[in-house]
Motif scaffolding. Structure first.
Motif, PDB file in Angstrom:
ATOM      1  N   THR A  82       0.826  -1.205   0.000  1.00 41.84           N
ATOM      2  CA  THR A  82       0.000   0.000   0.000  1.00 41.84           C
ATOM      3  C   THR A  82       0.859   1.253   0.000  1.00 41.84           C
ATOM      4  O   THR A  82       0.579   2.223  -0.716  1.00 41.84           O
ATOM      5  CB  THR A  82      -0.936  -0.006   1.220  1.00 41.84           C
ATOM      6  OG1 THR A  82      -1.757  -1.179   1.187  1.00 41.84           O
ATOM      7  CG2 THR A  82      -1.827   1.219   1.222  1.00 41.84           C
ATOM      8  N   GLU A  83       1.936   1.225   0.782  1.00 43.45           N
ATOM      9  CA  GLU A  83       2.848   2.372   0.829  1.00 43.45           C
ATOM     10  C   GLU A  83       3.526   2.575  -0.526  1.00 43.45           C
ATOM     11  O   GLU A  83       3.583   3.692  -1.047  1.00 43.45           O
ATOM     12  CB  GLU A  83       3.904   2.158   1.926  1.00 43.45           C
ATOM     13  CG  GLU A  83       4.854   3.327   2.083  1.00 43.45           C
ATOM     14  CD  GLU A  83       5.888   3.096   3.179  1.00 43.45           C
ATOM     15  OE1 GLU A  83       6.737   3.994   3.375  1.00 43.45           O
ATOM     16  OE2 GLU A  83       5.859   2.035   3.830  1.00 43.45           O
ATOM     17  N   ALA A  84       4.044   1.493  -1.107  1.00 41.00           N
ATOM     18  CA  ALA A  84       4.748   1.597  -2.385  1.00 41.00           C
ATOM     19  C   ALA A  84       3.818   2.038  -3.510  1.00 41.00           C
ATOM     20  O   ALA A  84       4.187   2.849  -4.372  1.00 41.00           O
ATOM     21  CB  ALA A  84       5.394   0.255  -2.728  1.00 41.00           C
ATOM     22  N   ALA A  85       2.593   1.502  -3.520  1.00 45.63           N
ATOM     23  CA  ALA A  85       1.649   1.807  -4.600  1.00 45.63           C
ATOM     24  C   ALA A  85       1.201   3.257  -4.601  1.00 45.63           C
ATOM     25  O   ALA A  85       0.683   3.755  -5.606  1.00 45.63           O
ATOM     26  CB  ALA A  85       0.436   0.893  -4.498  1.00 45.63           C
ATOM     27  N   ALA A  86       1.413   3.949  -3.492  1.00 50.74           N
ATOM     28  CA  ALA A  86       1.014   5.355  -3.412  1.00 50.74           C
ATOM     29  C   ALA A  86       1.954   6.267  -4.182  1.00 50.74           C
ATOM     30  O   ALA A  86       1.614   7.424  -4.445  1.00 50.74           O
ATOM     31  CB  ALA A  86       0.955   5.788  -1.949  1.00 50.74           C
ATOM     32  N   TYR A  87       3.136   5.761  -4.548  1.00 48.91           N
ATOM     33  CA  TYR A  87       4.112   6.572  -5.276  1.00 48.91           C
ATOM     34  C   TYR A  87       3.893   6.425  -6.777  1.00 48.91           C
ATOM     35  O   TYR A  87       3.992   5.321  -7.335  1.00 48.91           O
ATOM     36  CB  TYR A  87       5.536   6.149  -4.922  1.00 48.91           C
ATOM     37  CG  TYR A  87       5.943   6.516  -3.514  1.00 48.91           C
ATOM     38  CD1 TYR A  87       6.490   7.763  -3.226  1.00 48.91           C
ATOM     39  CD2 TYR A  87       5.785   5.606  -2.473  1.00 48.91           C
ATOM     40  CE1 TYR A  87       6.863   8.095  -1.927  1.00 48.91           C
ATOM     41  CE2 TYR A  87       6.150   5.928  -1.168  1.00 48.91           C
ATOM     42  CZ  TYR A  87       6.689   7.185  -0.909  1.00 48.91           C
ATOM     43  OH  TYR A  87       7.054   7.510   0.376  1.00 48.91           O
ATOM     44  N   GLN A  88       3.644   7.535  -7.437  1.00 47.56           N
ATOM     45  CA  GLN A  88       3.409   7.518  -8.876  1.00 47.56           C
ATOM     46  C   GLN A  88       4.629   7.022  -9.639  1.00 47.56           C
ATOM     47  O   GLN A  88       4.511   6.370 -10.689  1.00 47.56           O
ATOM     48  CB  GLN A  88       3.030   8.917  -9.361  1.00 47.56           C
ATOM     49  CG  GLN A  88       2.662   8.996 -10.839  1.00 47.56           C
ATOM     50  CD  GLN A  88       2.272  10.405 -11.260  1.00 47.56           C
ATOM     51  OE1 GLN A  88       2.253  11.324 -10.442  1.00 47.56           O
ATOM     52  NE2 GLN A  88       1.959  10.572 -12.527  1.00 47.56           N
ATOM     53  N   GLN A  89       5.840   7.311  -9.119  1.00 45.42           N
ATOM     54  CA  GLN A  89       7.066   6.965  -9.836  1.00 45.42           C
ATOM     55  C   GLN A  89       7.297   5.458  -9.922  1.00 45.42           C
ATOM     56  O   GLN A  89       8.041   4.987 -10.787  1.00 45.42           O
ATOM     57  CB  GLN A  89       8.277   7.596  -9.163  1.00 45.42           C
ATOM     58  CG  GLN A  89       8.165   9.097  -8.923  1.00 45.42           C
ATOM     59  CD  GLN A  89       7.750   9.399  -7.502  1.00 45.42           C
ATOM     60  OE1 GLN A  89       6.692   8.944  -7.045  1.00 45.42           O
ATOM     61  NE2 GLN A  89       8.565  10.155  -6.783  1.00 45.42           N
ATOM     62  N   ILE A  90       6.696   4.702  -9.016  1.00 44.86           N
ATOM     63  CA  ILE A  90       6.921   3.252  -8.975  1.00 44.86           C
ATOM     64  C   ILE A  90       5.971   2.561  -9.944  1.00 44.86           C
ATOM     65  O   ILE A  90       4.765   2.763  -9.899  1.00 44.86           O
ATOM     66  CB  ILE A  90       6.737   2.712  -7.545  1.00 44.86           C
ATOM     67  CG1 ILE A  90       7.827   3.285  -6.628  1.00 44.86           C
ATOM     68  CG2 ILE A  90       6.775   1.186  -7.524  1.00 44.86           C
ATOM     69  CD1 ILE A  90       7.687   2.882  -5.179  1.00 44.86           C
ATOM     70  N   ASP A  91       6.541   1.746 -10.825  1.00 51.56           N
ATOM     71  CA  ASP A  91       5.755   1.056 -11.846  1.00 51.56           C
ATOM     72  C   ASP A  91       5.365  -0.358 -11.443  1.00 51.56           C
ATOM     73  O   ASP A  91       4.308  -0.852 -11.837  1.00 51.56           O
ATOM     74  CB  ASP A  91       6.561   0.979 -13.157  1.00 51.56           C
ATOM     75  CG  ASP A  91       7.025   2.337 -13.627  1.00 51.56           C
ATOM     76  OD1 ASP A  91       6.191   3.093 -14.145  1.00 51.56           O
ATOM     77  OD2 ASP A  91       8.228   2.645 -13.468  1.00 51.56           O
ATOM     78  N   CYS A  92       6.229  -1.018 -10.675  1.00 49.23           N
ATOM     79  CA  CYS A  92       6.031  -2.440 -10.371  1.00 49.23           C
ATOM     80  C   CYS A  92       6.275  -2.690  -8.891  1.00 49.23           C
ATOM     81  O   CYS A  92       7.167  -2.097  -8.281  1.00 49.23           O
ATOM     82  CB  CYS A  92       7.001  -3.311 -11.171  1.00 49.23           C
ATOM     83  SG  CYS A  92       7.039  -3.002 -12.946  1.00 49.23           S
ATOM     84  N   LEU A  93       5.488  -3.605  -8.332  1.00 46.26           N
ATOM     85  CA  LEU A  93       5.702  -4.100  -6.981  1.00 46.26           C
ATOM     86  C   LEU A  93       6.131  -5.553  -7.082  1.00 46.26           C
ATOM     87  O   LEU A  93       5.528  -6.332  -7.830  1.00 46.26           O
ATOM     88  CB  LEU A  93       4.426  -3.995  -6.150  1.00 46.26           C
ATOM     89  CG  LEU A  93       4.121  -2.675  -5.431  1.00 46.26           C
ATOM     90  CD1 LEU A  93       4.056  -1.518  -6.412  1.00 46.26           C
ATOM     91  CD2 LEU A  93       2.829  -2.783  -4.651  1.00 46.26           C
ATOM     92  N   GLY A  94       7.169  -5.911  -6.339  1.00 48.26           N
ATOM     93  CA  GLY A  94       7.641  -7.283  -6.348  1.00 48.26           C
ATOM     94  C   GLY A  94       7.404  -7.951  -5.012  1.00 48.26           C
ATOM     95  O   GLY A  94       7.694  -7.363  -3.960  1.00 48.26           O
ATOM     96  N   PHE A  95       6.881  -9.169  -5.047  1.00 48.76           N
ATOM     97  CA  PHE A  95       6.601  -9.895  -3.803  1.00 48.76           C
ATOM     98  C   PHE A  95       7.203 -11.292  -3.867  1.00 48.76           C
ATOM     99  O   PHE A  95       6.998 -12.027  -4.840  1.00 48.76           O
ATOM    100  CB  PHE A  95       5.100 -10.010  -3.564  1.00 48.76           C
ATOM    101  CG  PHE A  95       4.757 -10.774  -2.301  1.00 48.76           C
ATOM    102  CD1 PHE A  95       4.892 -10.179  -1.066  1.00 48.76           C
ATOM    103  CD2 PHE A  95       4.322 -12.091  -2.366  1.00 48.76           C
ATOM    104  CE1 PHE A  95       4.600 -10.881   0.106  1.00 48.76           C
ATOM    105  CE2 PHE A  95       4.018 -12.803  -1.211  1.00 48.76           C
ATOM    106  CZ  PHE A  95       4.159 -12.188   0.034  1.00 48.76           C
TER     107      PHE A  95
END
Length: 281
Positions: A82-95
Motif C-alpha cells: 500500500t505504501e509503495a503503490a502510493a508513489y506515482q514513480q513506482i511502476d512495479c511491486l515485487g513480492f
C-alpha cells in the motif's frame, strides 16, 4: 529480451549502511543504461532490512527524464504494498512467494497460505493503481531446509497465480542450487502452458557455473533475466552464507555474443559499472 537490474538485491545484505546520496548517484546512473526495469529498493521493515530504510528518500531524488526503465520496489506484506503503490514513480511491486514454508516464514513472517492471501490483495491493489505485480517464486529450484520441492509444486503455484491474473512471474534460484536440467524442465513446461504470463529468471550463482544456467533458461524460452552489476548480493533471509546474484555484465556479454541487440547505452553502462565500484569494492 528484457534485462532487469537489481541493485536492491545487491545492496541489501551489505553490513555497512550505504549513504543515501551514494545510492541515488548509482541508481541515476543505472537509469540511463536502458534496462527494462530497475529493482531499486524495498518497502519492508527497517528492522528486517536496515540497508533499505531510506527507499522513499532515494526515490524522491531519482531522475527519470530520458530513461525508459521502469522502477520496481520489493514489498513483504500488504502494508508495504500500500505504501509503495502510493508513489506515482513506482511502476512495479515485487513480492517473494516461496515454495518453501520455512523460507516464507523467515522472509515475510507468514505462512504460504497467508502469503497467497496477501498476493490476491496486492494484485487487486496494483490493478486499481495501474501498477504491475511481479511475483518471485522464491526457492523455486530447491531449498536448504529439506522442505518438499518438485517441478509439479512450482507449477501448482503458477496455476494459483494465473487464477489471480498475475502476469509476471520470476522463478528465483534463491540459494544458487539450480542446474541446467531443472531450469530447462521448468521453463520449457511453464512458458507454453501459460502464454499470458511473462516468466523471468532470477538466478543466483557461483562464478564458475553462471553461463550454463543462462544458456538453459534462454534455450527453454525465457526472455526476462535479472542481474546485478558485479554479481554482488544475495538474500540475507535465506541462509547464513549468501550466494551472489547473476552478474549483469556476464548477461550482456553472453547475449551480445549470440547476436542479440540489447539496446543498451554502452557509455552509460560503463559509468554505472564505475559507480558500482564505489559501493561494492
Amino acid at each position: 529480451m528484457k534485462l532487469i537490474e537489481c541493485p536492491r538485491d545487491a545492496m541489501q545484505g551489505l553490513p555497512q549502511f550505504i549513504p543515501t546520496q551514494t545510492k541515488v548517484a548509482y541508481l541515476n546512473a543505472l537509469l540511463q543504461v536502458g534496462f527494462d526495469t530497475i529493482d531499486f529498493g524495498s518497502f519492508v521493515s527497517p528492522k528486517a532490512i536496515p540497508q533499505m530504510r531510506d527507499t522513499a528518500e532515494v526515490l524522491a531524488q531519482l531522475q527519470r527524464k530520458g530513461s525508459t526503465s521502469k522502477l520496481l520496489a520489493i514489498v513483504a506484506n500488504l502494508r508495504g504494498a500500500t505504501e509503495a503503490a502510493a508513489y506515482q514513480q513506482i511502476d512495479c511491486l515485487g513480492f517473494p512467494l516461496s515454495v518453501s514454508e520455512t523460507f516464507q516464514q523467515r522472509n515475510t513472517n507468514k505462512s504460504i497460505a497467508e502469503a497467497l492471501q496477501d498476493v490476491a490483495q496486492m494484485q487487486e491493489l496494483c490493478q486499481q493503481k495501474g501498477k504491475t505485480l511481479v511475483v518471485y517464486i522464491s526457492m523455486g529450484f530447491g531449498n536448504p531446509y529439506n522442505d518438499p520441492w518438485s517441478a509439479e509444486t512450482v507449477t501448482e503455484f503458477v496455476e494459483q497465480l494465473h487464477h489471480l491474473q498475475v502476469s509476471t512471474i520470476s522463478l528465483s534460484d534463491t540459494i544458487g542450487v539450480a542446474d541446467p536440467e531443472n531450469i530447462t524442465r521448468l521453463f520449457s513446461s511453464l512458458i507454453p502452458a501459460f502464454p499470458g504470463i511473462e516468466f523471468g529468471a532470477h538466478l543466483h550463482t557461483a562464478p564458475h557455473n553462471w553461463q550454463e544456467k543462462v544458456v538453459a533458461a534462454y534455450a527453454a524460452g525465457c526472455r526476462r533475466f535479472d542481474g546485478a552489476l558485479r554479481g554482488f548480493g544475495g538474500c540475507p533471509m535465506a541462509k547464513d552464507e549468501l550466494v551472489g546474484n547473476m552478474p549483469t555484465e556476464n548477461l550482456v556479454t553472453y547475449f551480445e555474443n549470440i547476436g542479440l541487440n540489447l539496446g543498451l547505452n554502452k557509455q552509460a553502462f560503463d559509468e554505472a559499472m564505475a559507480q558500482s565500484g564505489v559501493i561494492f569494492l
